[in-house]
Motif scaffolding. Structure first.
Motif, PDB file in Angstrom:
ATOM      1  N   ILE A   8     -51.883  44.851  28.086  1.00 15.60           N
ATOM      2  CA  ILE A   8     -52.155  44.778  29.520  1.00 15.60           C
ATOM      3  C   ILE A   8     -50.919  45.183  30.343  1.00 15.60           C
ATOM      4  O   ILE A   8     -49.744  44.708  30.078  1.00 15.60           O
ATOM      5  CB  ILE A   8     -52.648  43.524  29.876  1.00 15.60           C
ATOM      6  N   CYS A  10     -49.599  45.403  34.231  1.00 14.90           N
ATOM      7  CA  CYS A  10     -49.830  44.780  35.309  1.00 14.90           C
ATOM      8  C   CYS A  10     -48.942  45.773  36.312  1.00 14.90           C
ATOM      9  O   CYS A  10     -47.508  45.716  36.002  1.00 14.90           O
ATOM     10  CB  CYS A  10     -49.264  43.273  35.643  1.00 14.90           C
ATOM     11  N   LEU A  21     -48.494  36.730  36.333  1.00 12.77           N
ATOM     12  CA  LEU A  21     -49.201  37.267  35.496  1.00 12.77           C
ATOM     13  C   LEU A  21     -48.606  37.458  34.172  1.00 12.77           C
ATOM     14  O   LEU A  21     -49.339  37.103  33.052  1.00 12.77           O
ATOM     15  CB  LEU A  21     -49.594  38.761  36.046  1.00 12.77           C
ATOM     16  N   MET A  54     -54.208  46.084  35.351  1.00 16.73           N
ATOM     17  CA  MET A  54     -54.390  45.269  36.776  1.00 16.73           C
ATOM     18  C   MET A  54     -53.327  45.899  37.828  1.00 16.73           C
ATOM     19  O   MET A  54     -52.007  45.680  37.415  1.00 16.73           O
ATOM     20  CB  MET A  54     -53.850  43.917  36.293  1.00 16.73           C
ATOM     21  N   ASP A  56     -52.381  46.152  42.128  1.00 15.10           N
ATOM     22  CA  ASP A  56     -52.671  45.480  43.200  1.00 15.10           C
ATOM     23  C   ASP A  56     -52.757  46.772  44.324  1.00 15.10           C
ATOM     24  O   ASP A  56     -52.081  47.846  44.162  1.00 15.10           O
ATOM     25  CB  ASP A  56     -51.321  45.173  43.988  1.00 15.10           C
TER      26      ASP A  56
END
Length: 70
Positions: A8, A10, A21, A54, A56
């Motif tokens: 993942i 981030c 996270l 992921m 923002d």
């Protein structure tokens, strides 16, 4: 047979969010990479195999999260 953890990525300009996270997802058994900007996130995405990103969407630079997704 052991499962291979998902990778993942981030992407967020807030280091506290990235820290949280990273801690939460690592505890859940995921491999986590973090990037503090859209530019760093794009570099990490092109260099590594990533299963999930992921991001923002409202980072400090105008529309940088939305541009990253595009």
């Amino acid at each position: 047979m052991s499962e291979i953890p998902m990778n993942i990525l981030c992407v967020d300009d807030d280091p506290d969010v990235l820290f949280a996270l990273d801690a939460f997802l690592n505890e859940a058994g995921y491999t986590v990479m973090t990037a503090g900007s859209a530019e760093d996130g794009l570099a990490a995405y092109t260099e590594h195999k990533v299963d999930l990103i992921m991001v923002d969407l409202m980072m400090e630079e105008i529309d940088s999260g939305i541009q990253f997704v595009r």
